[in-house]
Design an enzyme around this catalytic site. Structure first.
Site, PDB file in Angstrom:
ATOM      1  N   HIS A 382       1.093  -1.156   0.047  1.00  0.00           N
ATOM      2  CA  HIS A 382      -0.071   0.248   0.191  1.00  0.00           C
ATOM      3  C   HIS A 382       0.937   1.156  -0.034  1.00  0.00           C
ATOM      4  O   HIS A 382       1.811   1.454   0.785  1.00  0.00           O
ATOM      5  CB  HIS A 382      -0.831   0.075   1.364  1.00  0.00           C
ATOM      6  CG  HIS A 382      -2.027   0.969   1.191  1.00  0.00           C
ATOM      7  ND1 HIS A 382      -1.837   2.324   1.304  1.00  0.00           N
ATOM      8  CD2 HIS A 382      -3.315   0.800   1.141  1.00  0.00           C
ATOM      9  CE1 HIS A 382      -3.042   2.933   0.886  1.00  0.00           C
ATOM     10  NE2 HIS A 382      -3.846   1.952   0.874  1.00  0.00           N
ATOM     11  N   GLU A 395      -6.916   5.117   1.467  1.00  0.00           N
ATOM     12  CA  GLU A 395      -6.696   5.800   0.105  1.00  0.00           C
ATOM     13  C   GLU A 395      -7.919   6.543   0.048  1.00  0.00           C
ATOM     14  O   GLU A 395      -7.959   7.459  -0.915  1.00  0.00           O
ATOM     15  CB  GLU A 395      -7.167   4.486  -0.885  1.00  0.00           C
ATOM     16  CG  GLU A 395      -6.871   4.612  -2.227  1.00  0.00           C
ATOM     17  CD  GLU A 395      -6.781   3.288  -3.028  1.00  0.00           C
ATOM     18  OE1 GLU A 395      -6.928   3.470  -4.312  1.00  0.00           O
ATOM     19  OE2 GLU A 395      -6.626   2.288  -2.424  1.00  0.00           O
ATOM     20  N   ARG A 398      -6.930  10.178  -0.252  1.00  0.00           N
ATOM     21  CA  ARG A 398      -6.482  10.914  -1.678  1.00  0.00           C
ATOM     22  C   ARG A 398      -7.960  10.883  -2.618  1.00  0.00           C
ATOM     23  O   ARG A 398      -8.168  11.807  -3.384  1.00  0.00           O
ATOM     24  CB  ARG A 398      -5.734   9.808  -2.315  1.00  0.00           C
ATOM     25  CG  ARG A 398      -4.242   9.997  -1.780  1.00  0.00           C
ATOM     26  CD  ARG A 398      -3.329   8.960  -2.534  1.00  0.00           C
ATOM     27  NE  ARG A 398      -3.367   7.687  -1.811  1.00  0.00           N
ATOM     28  CZ  ARG A 398      -3.351   6.453  -2.470  1.00  0.00           C
ATOM     29  NH1 ARG A 398      -3.214   6.431  -3.906  1.00  0.00           N
ATOM     30  NH2 ARG A 398      -3.706   5.245  -1.872  1.00  0.00           N
ATOM     31  N   ARG A 419      -2.540   1.150  -6.723  1.00  0.00           N
ATOM     32  CA  ARG A 419      -1.775   1.115  -5.389  1.00  0.00           C
ATOM     33  C   ARG A 419      -0.318   0.659  -5.947  1.00  0.00           C
ATOM     34  O   ARG A 419       0.605   1.121  -5.291  1.00  0.00           O
ATOM     35  CB  ARG A 419      -2.422   0.141  -4.530  1.00  0.00           C
ATOM     36  CG  ARG A 419      -3.564   0.720  -3.691  1.00  0.00           C
ATOM     37  CD  ARG A 419      -4.186  -0.458  -2.759  1.00  0.00           C
ATOM     38  NE  ARG A 419      -5.203   0.087  -1.812  1.00  0.00           N
ATOM     39  CZ  ARG A 419      -6.024  -0.403  -1.102  1.00  0.00           C
ATOM     40  NH1 ARG A 419      -5.774  -1.676  -0.924  1.00  0.00           N
ATOM     41  NH2 ARG A 419      -6.879   0.069  -0.250  1.00  0.00           N
ATOM     42  N   HIS A 521       0.638  -4.462   2.591  1.00  0.00           N
ATOM     43  CA  HIS A 521      -0.756  -4.429   2.871  1.00  0.00           C
ATOM     44  C   HIS A 521      -1.774  -5.733   2.580  1.00  0.00           C
ATOM     45  O   HIS A 521      -2.651  -6.033   3.498  1.00  0.00           O
ATOM     46  CB  HIS A 521      -1.374  -3.056   2.043  1.00  0.00           C
ATOM     47  CG  HIS A 521      -2.695  -2.765   2.581  1.00  0.00           C
ATOM     48  ND1 HIS A 521      -3.069  -2.627   3.706  1.00  0.00           N
ATOM     49  CD2 HIS A 521      -3.902  -2.674   1.583  1.00  0.00           C
ATOM     50  CE1 HIS A 521      -4.306  -2.253   3.786  1.00  0.00           C
ATOM     51  NE2 HIS A 521      -5.021  -2.379   2.582  1.00  0.00           N
ATOM     52  N   HIS A 522      -1.585  -6.411   1.243  1.00  0.00           N
ATOM     53  CA  HIS A 522      -2.330  -7.278   1.121  1.00  0.00           C
ATOM     54  C   HIS A 522      -1.915  -8.317   0.288  1.00  0.00           C
ATOM     55  O   HIS A 522      -1.035  -8.247  -0.579  1.00  0.00           O
ATOM     56  CB  HIS A 522      -3.511  -6.699   0.242  1.00  0.00           C
ATOM     57  CG  HIS A 522      -4.575  -7.844  -0.072  1.00  0.00           C
ATOM     58  ND1 HIS A 522      -5.989  -7.306   0.901  1.00  0.00           N
ATOM     59  CD2 HIS A 522      -4.927  -8.681  -1.047  1.00  0.00           C
ATOM     60  CE1 HIS A 522      -6.810  -8.286   0.430  1.00  0.00           C
ATOM     61  NE2 HIS A 522      -6.236  -9.111  -0.404  1.00  0.00           N
ATOM     62  N   ARG A 561      -4.708  -5.381  -6.049  1.00  0.00           N
ATOM     63  CA  ARG A 561      -6.096  -4.895  -5.663  1.00  0.00           C
ATOM     64  C   ARG A 561      -6.432  -3.802  -5.820  1.00  0.00           C
ATOM     65  O   ARG A 561      -5.779  -2.715  -5.113  1.00  0.00           O
ATOM     66  CB  ARG A 561      -6.240  -5.569  -4.055  1.00  0.00           C
ATOM     67  CG  ARG A 561      -7.719  -5.556  -3.606  1.00  0.00           C
ATOM     68  CD  ARG A 561      -8.110  -5.973  -2.367  1.00  0.00           C
ATOM     69  NE  ARG A 561      -6.957  -5.631  -1.353  1.00  0.00           N
ATOM     70  CZ  ARG A 561      -7.232  -4.259  -0.748  1.00  0.00           C
ATOM     71  NH1 ARG A 561      -8.361  -3.625  -0.922  1.00  0.00           N
ATOM     72  NH2 ARG A 561      -6.633  -4.083   0.201  1.00  0.00           N
TER      73      ARG A 561
END
Length: 588
Positions: A382, A395, A398, A419, A521-522, A561
């Site tokens: 991220h 996010e 932004r 991302r 992050h993921h 993602r």
């Protein structure tokens, strides 16, 4: 006789903590001041259940719940956090060192009583294969129809859906409270064709959702899974609303061509709001939830069909539960440093925004029985994790209107790009970090931003020049960047980086900046599933009785993602997995 037995237990209990007073632990304090071991234990020396229900009820009967314990005078109030109404024993330990659970992610200077007591080894520090096999040999001690492993958003949605379909369900969670990574989610849920979009006059199409998701995932996604995610996303929002979640706010996340991210109308972070509502819904529908209970083995019969699980519980130890269906909703491996180093060595030293529970347990369980993996080595960084912290800067900041500049004060990419592209761009900037810059309009509009301010993460000044000095940016460059952006925003044409949506300008002081850098992050890949959320084996055949949903799976998001698609994934496929598991369990 009963009195003599009880007295003997009390004496034995007190003897066991006789030396505890020197260690200054909570149990010793209660034994001296609150009538002995029975202050916490129904039976002295024993805990009534692994979720520590009775002990926590006793805590609240004396001290009150979190509403009573909130203290507005405190700068950081541990009893008023995004974690919600969690077990008191998450922090306050009876026979060992108490700790502030918040500091698993934060570094608050918070004092907690009895933090100088003896520290004990974690009950779940290892997986004991010998005891697992002994539990299997002994056979099941109880039977249910559906077992759900992991109580985050996907787990709760699966468990509630299975329960509503008429199945008997047990939801297991290894942590002392539920929520998982979902409890940390700040953004929202992507959906198409909702009443919210209609009310905001947003034109959107299922095909656009699919195209945006496939493009964001670099076309490595499974198109069949993406189609279902898009087609059932509006149904997912309606499902959450039926359980009590308000999702009336609408924003745009990176990679989406329209406003598609649904959020709570009051500006609160989506994840905590959803989890706290799902907790209440699970209780309402009598979904049995067991905390401090880690599933450590999937048990198959000779036909390689699921027949149960082995659970390692904090107090009950190892035991087997028979079940025709198991749903894996354990999340990814974003906090497992060994797995990260193995699958993505270049990320091994990167900070993580993940919950400490995200250790890849479901992937390990599934691999042990021959499940197929999809894109397992792909990890998303991220772009905006608070510098030198593990706090995710959503996010949505932004999306609502913040701009992103480098150490000098220059924009370098569209703030609404995907991302992976944003992360790559930041890592090419001086110092490998960036600043998100915004004004008082955004500060007033986004409640989560005020939360970052509360955590001391924001720089604040009355002028752009003042903000530049506070952040060591070049004054002229930052002033020029803001002036140009305001002109682009007014004309609706970002001539520099072609940002499509610019809802706010930067004209109203005070001005703010938060320092960010990419962080894990993921985890994009995981267990391979089909459209019914069935887990597939190495030959791509369903493993009978095994289902999965959420970050433990691969294929939905491809290599990257989009913001807002994680919650959509946990809701849509969590519900599908629960319904499929119930249908399988009820087959005769």
């Amino acid at each position: 006789m009963k009195f003599a037995l009880l007295s003997g237990l009390v004496i034995a209990c007190l003897a066991s903590i006789g030396n505890a007073s020197a260690a200054n632990d909570l149990a010793s304090f209660h034994s001296k001041n609150q009538g002995g071991c029975t202050a916490c234990h129904i039976t002295p020396g024993k805990v009534s259940d692994d979720s520590e229900t009775h002990i926590n009820q006793q805590c609240k009967s004396c001290h009150g719940g979190y509403e009573e314990l909130k203290d507005a005078k405190l700068e950081i109030d541990p009893h008023n956090s995004h974690l919600g109404d969690i077990n008191c024993t998450s922090c306050h330990k009876g026979h060992e060192q108490s700790k502030v659970y918040c500091n698993e992610c934060h570094s608050f200077d918070l004092k907690i009583p009895f933090n100088d007591a003896k520290k004990k080894a974690a009950w779940d520090a290892k997986w004991d294969q010998e005891k697992i096999q002994q539990a299997i040999a002994k056979g099941p001690v109880e039977t249910t129809e559906v077992v759900v492993v992991g109580a985050g958003s996907a787990g709760y949605n699966a468990a509630i859906a299975a329960k509503q379909a008429g199945a008997k369900v047990i939801l297991f969670e290894k942590a002392p409270f539920s929520g998982g990574n979902s409890m940390l989610a700040a953004g929202g849920m992507n959906a198409v064709g909702t009443p919210q979009q209609k009310a905001h006059h947003v034109e959107d199409k299922v095909q656009w959702f699919v195209e945006d998701t496939m493009k964001g995932g670099r076309y490595a996604n499974d198109p069949k899974l993406v189609d279902i995610l898009a087609q059932r996303s509006a149904e997912g929002v309606k499902w959450l609303e039926s359980l009590g979640v308000n999702m009336d706010d609408l924003k745009r996340s990176g990679g989406a061509r329209v406003d598609r991210t649904h959020r709570p109308a009051d500006g609160r972070s989506a994840g905590p709001t959803i989890i706290q509502t799902l907790r209440k819904a699970a209780a309402k529908f009598d979904v049995e939830t067991r905390l401090n209970s880690r599933v450590e083995k999937l048990v198959l019969n000779d036909d390689r069909q699921i027949v149960g699980v082995v659970v390692h519980a904090k107090y009950s130890g190892y035991y087997m539960v028979a079940a025709k269906s198991v749903v894996l909703t354990t999340g990814g491996y974003g906090y497992n440093k060994e797995m990260i180093a193995y699958y993505r060595p270049t990320f091994k030293d990167m900070t993580s925004s993940n919950n400490i529970t995200a250790t890849g347990d479901g992937i390990t369980l599934a691999k042990e029985i021959g499940a197929s993996m999809t894109d397992i080595d792909w990890i998303q960084a991220h772009p905006t994790v608070g510098m030198d912290s593990r706090i995710l800067i959503s996010e949505t900041v932004r999306g609502v209107g913040a701009i992103m500049v480098n150490a000098k004060g220059q924009r370098f990419i569209s703030e609404l790009t995907t991302r992976d592209r944003a992360s790559d761009a930041i890592l090419k900037q001086p110092g490998k970090f960036a600043w998100l810059v915004f004004d008082n309009q955004l500060y007033k509009k986004a409640k989560m931003v005020r939360g970052y301010d509360h955590l001391g993460m924001l720089k604040k000044a009355d002028t752009i020049d003042g903000l530049a000095k506070l952040t060591n940016m070049d004054t002229q460059l930052l002033q020029g960047t803001v002036t140009n952006y305001n002109q682009y925003q007014q004309s609706g044409d970002d001539k520099a980086f072609h940002r499509e949506d610019m809802p706010l300008n930067l004209t109203q002081p005070p001005y703010y900046a938060v320092k960010v850098a990419p962080g894990i992050h993921h985890t994009m890949g995981g267990v391979a599933i089909d459209t019914k959320a069935e887990v597939l084996d190495l030959q791509s055949w369903p493993i009978k009785g095994l289902f999965a949903a959420g970050e433990v799976t691969g294929g939905v998001h491809g290599y990257n993602r989009l913001g807002g698609n994680a919650i959509a994934d946990t809701v849509v496929f969590g519900k599908i997995a629960g319904e499929s598991a119930a249908a399988n369990a009820q087959q005769k």
